[in-house]
Design an enzyme around this catalytic site. Sequence first.
Site, PDB file in Angstrom:
ATOM      1  N   LYS A   9       1.050   1.984  20.775  1.00 41.45           N
ATOM      2  CA  LYS A   9       2.276   2.706  20.801  1.00 41.45           C
ATOM      3  C   LYS A   9       2.968   3.041  22.308  1.00 41.45           C
ATOM      4  O   LYS A   9       3.790   2.589  22.498  1.00 41.45           O
ATOM      5  CB  LYS A   9       2.249   3.981  20.087  1.00 41.45           C
ATOM      6  CG  LYS A   9       2.218   4.021  18.644  1.00 41.45           C
ATOM      7  CD  LYS A   9       1.654   5.353  17.691  1.00 41.45           C
ATOM      8  CE  LYS A   9       1.494   5.114  16.423  1.00 41.45           C
ATOM      9  NZ  LYS A   9       1.211   6.507  15.789  1.00 41.45           N
ATOM     10  N   GLY A  59       0.795  -1.261   0.046  1.00 37.84           N
ATOM     11  CA  GLY A  59       0.120  -0.022  -0.017  1.00 37.84           C
ATOM     12  C   GLY A  59       0.901   1.314  -0.129  1.00 37.84           C
ATOM     13  O   GLY A  59       2.089   1.160  -0.476  1.00 37.84           O
TER      14      GLY A  59
END
Length: 333
Positions: free
Chosen positions: A223, A12
């Site tokens: 994260k 992508g």
Amino acid sequence: MREVRLSLFGFGNVGRALARVLVGKGSIFRERYGLEFKVVSIADTSAVVWLPEGIDLREALMVKENFGMLSSWTNEYEVYSFTPEEAVREIDADVVIDVTNDKNAHTWHLAALRDGKAVATSNKPPLAFHYAELMREAERRDLPYLFEATVMAGTPIITLLREGLKGDTVEMIEAVLNATTTFILSRMESGLDFEGALKEAQALGIAERDPSGDVLGIDAGYKATILHCLAFHPVTFNDAHVKGIVEVTPEDVKRARERGRTLRLVAMVEDGNVRVEPREVPLDGPLAVESHENAAVIKTDLLGELVIKGAGAGLKETASGVVSDIIKAALKV
């Protein structure tokens, strides 16, 4: 000159940005590191293209951009319908690169490690849910398992925590780790409500069509979980307390500004505690970031406060982190 075979999963936007870096800087990597990278396979959601002699990345980019899927490729290239795990086991490569969003990718990351292959990834869920297992397998095999681009794109907070603070004890990390929410909150300061700011972010391509991963705090939570695993000890995303920005009102934003502060989605990481929630931060402080910037304040016993700030999103920026990991892995395998 040493040839290093790469197997790329994901073609992508990030995968194509990575391919452009490998094409554009190939001569620099040869001169600086003595490495010749050869991409032997590329996978997207439609197919796996495999050529042991090496794929022409310029042609791969042209096919993907013109036809939208690698399964449209013909010529001398073999096109397969392998699952990622089948591809990892079948294709002979030195470094497996994962720039997908496959939430179950830990299974084929483990398969790659067990097959003697290094892994470089920007994919967050495998680490947010399976960090301990992945790192244990990599250490057992003495193989690189690298993930710089999972947090703050190419800004090297992962390298800093893994390699740069050997004598320090991290006490706390406070960070703004999601650029989409920063944009939305900034636009709300200009008078938009949440829905209006979100629609603008989607129109500009800053927010996804399904923005839930960002606005519910999930991306920042992934994260923050990874940072805790590095700074303290392994936990999973299931241990994190996460609250997004969907309940933030224009009045909340206005009140913060009146106090000389601004609202940001802040991750707080302490030993045994991962929290992500909207918080007021000082306008002149390091967490009052704008645009696509991320920032983290790392507090240690020796250094005190260390601020690391830089791009936390973007295609070139993410590719920077992945390429850095590929080079590190190639120099070790």
